[in-house]
Design a protein around this motif. Structure first.
Motif, PDB file in Angstrom:
ATOM      1  N   ALA A   1       1.001  -0.923  -0.044  1.00 15.53           N
ATOM      2  CA  ALA A   1      -0.137   0.025   0.014  1.00 15.53           C
ATOM      3  C   ALA A   1       0.739   1.310  -0.029  1.00 15.53           C
ATOM      4  N   LEU A   2       0.312   2.208  -0.934  1.00 15.21           N
ATOM      5  CA  LEU A   2       1.016   3.540  -0.744  1.00 15.21           C
ATOM      6  C   LEU A   2       0.421   4.479   0.387  1.00 15.21           C
ATOM      7  N   LEU A   3       1.186   4.924   1.392  1.00 20.54           N
ATOM      8  CA  LEU A   3       0.770   5.631   2.306  1.00 20.54           C
ATOM      9  C   LEU A   3       1.323   6.925   2.309  1.00 20.54           C
ATOM     10  N   GLN A   4       0.380   8.220   2.476  1.00 18.78           N
ATOM     11  CA  GLN A   4       0.743   9.379   2.182  1.00 18.78           C
ATOM     12  C   GLN A   4      -0.121  10.330   3.409  1.00 18.78           C
ATOM     13  N   ASP A   5       0.700  10.910   3.981  1.00 14.88           N
ATOM     14  CA  ASP A   5       0.235  11.623   5.364  1.00 14.88           C
ATOM     15  C   ASP A   5      -0.439  12.995   4.663  1.00 14.88           C
ATOM     16  N   VAL A   6      -1.750  13.240   5.191  1.00 15.36           N
ATOM     17  CA  VAL A   6      -2.456  14.539   4.333  1.00 15.36           C
ATOM     18  C   VAL A   6      -3.301  15.039   5.474  1.00 15.36           C
ATOM     19  N   SER A   7      -3.335  16.368   5.348  1.00 14.06           N
ATOM     20  CA  SER A   7      -4.161  17.338   6.074  1.00 14.06           C
ATOM     21  C   SER A   7      -5.444  17.703   5.228  1.00 14.06           C
ATOM     22  N   PHE A   8      -6.683  17.268   5.710  1.00 11.20           N
ATOM     23  CA  PHE A   8      -7.671  17.594   5.000  1.00 11.20           C
ATOM     24  C   PHE A   8      -8.238  18.685   5.369  1.00 11.20           C
ATOM     25  N   GLU A   9      -8.279  19.976   4.365  1.00  9.28           N
ATOM     26  CA  GLU A   9      -8.783  21.132   4.815  1.00  9.28           C
ATOM     27  C   GLU A   9     -10.396  21.113   5.350  1.00  9.28           C
ATOM     28  N   SER A  10     -11.108  20.460   4.694  1.00  6.37           N
ATOM     29  CA  SER A  10     -12.686  20.196   5.070  1.00  6.37           C
ATOM     30  C   SER A  10     -12.535  19.672   6.660  1.00  6.37           C
ATOM     31  N   TRP A  11     -11.831  18.656   6.967  1.00 12.47           N
ATOM     32  CA  TRP A  11     -12.064  18.183   8.134  1.00 12.47           C
ATOM     33  C   TRP A  11     -11.566  19.127   9.148  1.00 12.47           C
ATOM     34  N   ASN A  12     -10.893  20.384   8.969  1.00  9.13           N
ATOM     35  CA  ASN A  12     -10.472  20.953   9.888  1.00  9.13           C
ATOM     36  C   ASN A  12     -11.450  22.209  10.201  1.00  9.13           C
ATOM     37  N   GLN A  13     -12.559  22.086   9.276  1.00  7.00           N
ATOM     38  CA  GLN A  13     -13.410  23.217   9.539  1.00  7.00           C
ATOM     39  C   GLN A  13     -14.921  22.422  10.020  1.00  7.00           C
ATOM     40  N   LEU A  14     -14.935  21.066  10.393  1.00  8.82           N
ATOM     41  CA  LEU A  14     -16.112  20.480  10.890  1.00  8.82           C
ATOM     42  C   LEU A  14     -16.421  21.062  12.159  1.00  8.82           C
ATOM     43  N   ALA A  15     -15.901  21.707  12.955  1.00  2.00           N
ATOM     44  CA  ALA A  15     -16.176  21.998  14.375  1.00  2.00           C
ATOM     45  C   ALA A  15     -17.166  22.988  14.121  1.00  2.00           C
ATOM     46  N   GLU A  16     -17.479  23.549  12.779  1.00  2.00           N
ATOM     47  CA  GLU A  16     -18.523  24.787  12.722  1.00  2.00           C
ATOM     48  C   GLU A  16     -19.795  23.987  12.765  1.00  2.00           C
ATOM     49  N   LEU A  17     -19.764  22.664  12.462  1.00  2.00           N
ATOM     50  CA  LEU A  17     -21.202  21.999  12.509  1.00  2.00           C
ATOM     51  C   LEU A  17     -21.585  21.528  13.822  1.00  2.00           C
ATOM     52  N   GLY A  18     -20.733  21.818  14.910  1.00  2.00           N
ATOM     53  CA  GLY A  18     -21.081  21.292  16.244  1.00  2.00           C
ATOM     54  C   GLY A  18     -21.649  22.182  17.083  1.00  2.00           C
ATOM     55  N   ALA A  19     -21.861  23.370  16.713  1.00  2.15           N
ATOM     56  CA  ALA A  19     -22.010  24.392  17.972  1.00  2.15           C
ATOM     57  C   ALA A  19     -23.470  24.086  18.539  1.00  2.15           C
ATOM     58  N   ASN A  20     -23.541  24.116  19.852  1.00  5.87           N
ATOM     59  CA  ASN A  20     -24.534  23.798  20.693  1.00  5.87           C
ATOM     60  C   ASN A  20     -25.181  22.761  20.144  1.00  5.87           C
ATOM     61  N   GLY A  21     -24.416  21.528  19.928  1.00  8.81           N
ATOM     62  CA  GLY A  21     -24.917  20.171  19.801  1.00  8.81           C
ATOM     63  C   GLY A  21     -25.370  20.038  18.412  1.00  8.81           C
ATOM     64  N   GLY A  22     -25.083  21.057  17.403  1.00 10.83           N
ATOM     65  CA  GLY A  22     -25.184  20.889  16.234  1.00 10.83           C
ATOM     66  C   GLY A  22     -26.216  20.348  15.554  1.00 10.83           C
ATOM     67  N   LEU A  23     -26.327  19.809  14.299  1.00 16.45           N
ATOM     68  CA  LEU A  23     -27.479  19.063  13.518  1.00 16.45           C
ATOM     69  C   LEU A  23     -28.164  17.914  14.435  1.00 16.45           C
ATOM     70  N   VAL A  24     -27.267  17.180  15.096  1.00 16.87           N
ATOM     71  CA  VAL A  24     -27.796  16.289  15.649  1.00 16.87           C
ATOM     72  C   VAL A  24     -28.884  16.744  16.976  1.00 16.87           C
ATOM     73  N   ALA A  25     -28.396  17.539  17.744  1.00 12.72           N
ATOM     74  CA  ALA A  25     -29.250  18.215  18.937  1.00 12.72           C
ATOM     75  C   ALA A  25     -30.436  19.033  18.394  1.00 12.72           C
ATOM     76  N   ALA A  26     -30.375  19.491  17.356  1.00 12.21           N
ATOM     77  CA  ALA A  26     -31.498  20.196  16.696  1.00 12.21           C
ATOM     78  C   ALA A  26     -32.471  19.103  16.066  1.00 12.21           C
ATOM     79  N   GLU A  27     -32.081  18.233  15.446  1.00 10.45           N
ATOM     80  CA  GLU A  27     -33.101  17.266  14.914  1.00 10.45           C
ATOM     81  C   GLU A  27     -33.611  16.249  15.907  1.00 10.45           C
ATOM     82  N   ALA A  28     -32.847  15.780  17.133  1.00 12.02           N
ATOM     83  CA  ALA A  28     -33.233  15.103  18.222  1.00 12.02           C
ATOM     84  C   ALA A  28     -34.468  16.025  19.077  1.00 12.02           C
ATOM     85  N   SER A  29     -34.221  17.293  19.184  1.00 11.06           N
ATOM     86  CA  SER A  29     -34.846  17.954  20.071  1.00 11.06           C
ATOM     87  C   SER A  29     -36.236  18.236  19.348  1.00 11.06           C
TER      88      SER A  29
END
Length: 447
Positions: free
Chosen positions: A277-305
């Protein structure tokens, strides 16, 4: 009873076992007073299981056998099974038998699966730890005397497989609920691209992130069950590792690893590299921004509520307080916040798909720790910090609408550690084939 679907199929075909004997072996383990059956199956063995197995044997005698004919399968207590009460690990839902199967369950039934019983879970699937104050918590098969968590929310599903109480388990996965218990208990867990398996007939947590997955002892077993639920053909062969392009993400997903997990993950990467297997260390920019989706429980808390609104008005005092507190995080959200998060998620999903295009899969630790003891999570601070740590890596796949697989990579005598693979949106069959190839390499080294 053999521990894989393929082995059981061979036994059924050559007559060395039948559906009734496979079921009897599972039932014996469930009813063993020294085992975990009472906690994994708090409502007991399905009353219809014996009739299903008997019908399967009669059909086989007539030359009729579906692809899962006679295979004992457990069902997370989140899915409607005709004639059964769906409780979702809670005490507040009406004791009303379902009038019809959920579509995923109906497909399994049509394929001949025998439903052993309904498995325990975190209340309303809202935790990765697996503790349930209403029905008890099945103990992890590793260091059972020490009483470690099984992981959640599909806690009973994982233990039903590890303890031979089912050959496969159906679970849900909103932030890792199939993969976390699979990793902590030392088996395989698969989360499909959400749209492949219909969600109707399940108690929702977050329709934006919910998916229907499975747990079993091998990737091939999960592929067989997933194919039935998705109405597709399973991958026909494992993909060889030579030339396989694997991204190894850097940053947050590698933080907070215990020494055990860090050592096993490093050793696993070396084995994959040695296999071509060819392994490559990567920093995914999209992953670094996922915290934006978690404020105050994010989509999960909103839809569960939104879904729990009426139940909370009448029965809030009967909820697990830790689940209740997470649902109520949404009280701090506004409608504009929810809409903004949905739009941002769509943008990040598109960005992630572009970033993943250069790779066959992504490889990372499923969770950064081995299973802690149940007693160690008695206070809220310990519980919630552990819950966040367990959910951190797996939830990326749910937020970005990817398919994901966890398979064991530890040595057999050691604490279970999971290797997680991510694949692009709707690349499920290819990811499973990759997983089968990786599993073949790791199994030779795990003995």
């Amino acid at each position: 009873m053999e521990a894989t679907i393929a082995a059981a199929r061979r036994q059924l075909a050559d007559g060395s076992a039948n559906a009734l004997s496979l079921l009897a072996s599972c039932v014996e383990r469930i009813r063993n007073p020294d085992g975990e059956g009472a906690r994994a199956f708090p409502h007991g063995v399905s009353m219809a299981a014996h009739m299903q197995a008997q019908a399967s044997d009669m059909l086989r005698e007539q030359g009729v056998a579906g692809v899962l004919a006679g295979i004992p399968v457990s069902v997370k207590d989140l899915f409607d099974v005709q004639g059964d009460v769906t409780r979702a690990g809670a005490k507040v839902l009406p004791e009303r038998p379902a009038s019809a199967d959920a579509p995923a369950i109906a497909r399994l039934r049509a394929a001949g699966a025998v439903f052993v019983g309904r498995t325990n879970m975190t209340e309303f699937a809202y935790s990765g730890v697996g503790i349930n104050p209403h029905y008890g918590t099945p103990r992890n098969p590793f260091d059972r005397q020490g009483g470690r968590i099984p992981g959640g929310s599909s806690s009973g599903a994982a233990v039903s497989v590890t303890d031979g109480m089912a050959l496969a388990a159906i679970g849900s996965d909103t932030g890792g609920s199939c993969r976390i218990p699979a990793a902590l208990c030392g088996i395989v867990g698969f989360k499909p691209t959400a749209s492949r398996v219909p969600l109707q007939g399940t108690v929702p947590l977050s329709p934006s992130y919910d998916s229907i997955g499975c747990l079993a002892n091998t990737v091939e077993c999960c592929a067989a069950v997933d194919a039935v639920m998705a109405g597709e053909a399973p991958p026909t062969a494992p993909l060889p590792l030579a030339g396989l392009r694997l991204a190894v993400p850097t940053g947050l997903v590698l933080e907070g690893m215990s020494d055990e997990v860090a050592e096993v993950f490093s050793r696993t990467l070396r084995r994959l590299s040695a296999a071509g297997a060819l392994l490559q260390d990567v920093s995914f920019e999209s992953w670094n921004q996922l915290a934006e989706l978690g404020a105050n429980g994010g989509l999960v808390a909103a839809e569960a509520s939104a879904w729990h609104q009426q139940l909370l008005a009448e029965h809030a005092n009967r909820y697990d307080p830790r689940v209740l507190s997470r649902i109520r995080l949404a009280d701090e959200q506004r409608a504009a916040d929810y809409l903004r998060m949905q739009q941002r998620r769509r943008e990040l999903c598109r960005q992630a798909d572009v970033e993943l295009a250069a790779f066959d899969a992504v490889a990372l630790p499923t969770v950064p720790i081995v299973a802690p003891c149940i007693e160690a999570l008695g206070d809220d601070e310990s519980f919630f910090s552990t819950n966040r740590l367990l959910l951190r890596n797996p939830s990326i796949a749910n937020m970005l609408d990817l398919c994901a697989l966890s398979l064991p990579c530890h040595r057999l005598a050691d604490a279970p550690v999971g290797l997680m693979l991510f694949g692009r949106h709707l690349s499920d069959r290819r990811l499973l084939a990759i997983g089968m190839g990786i599993e073949a390499v790791l199994r030779r080294e795990r003995r």
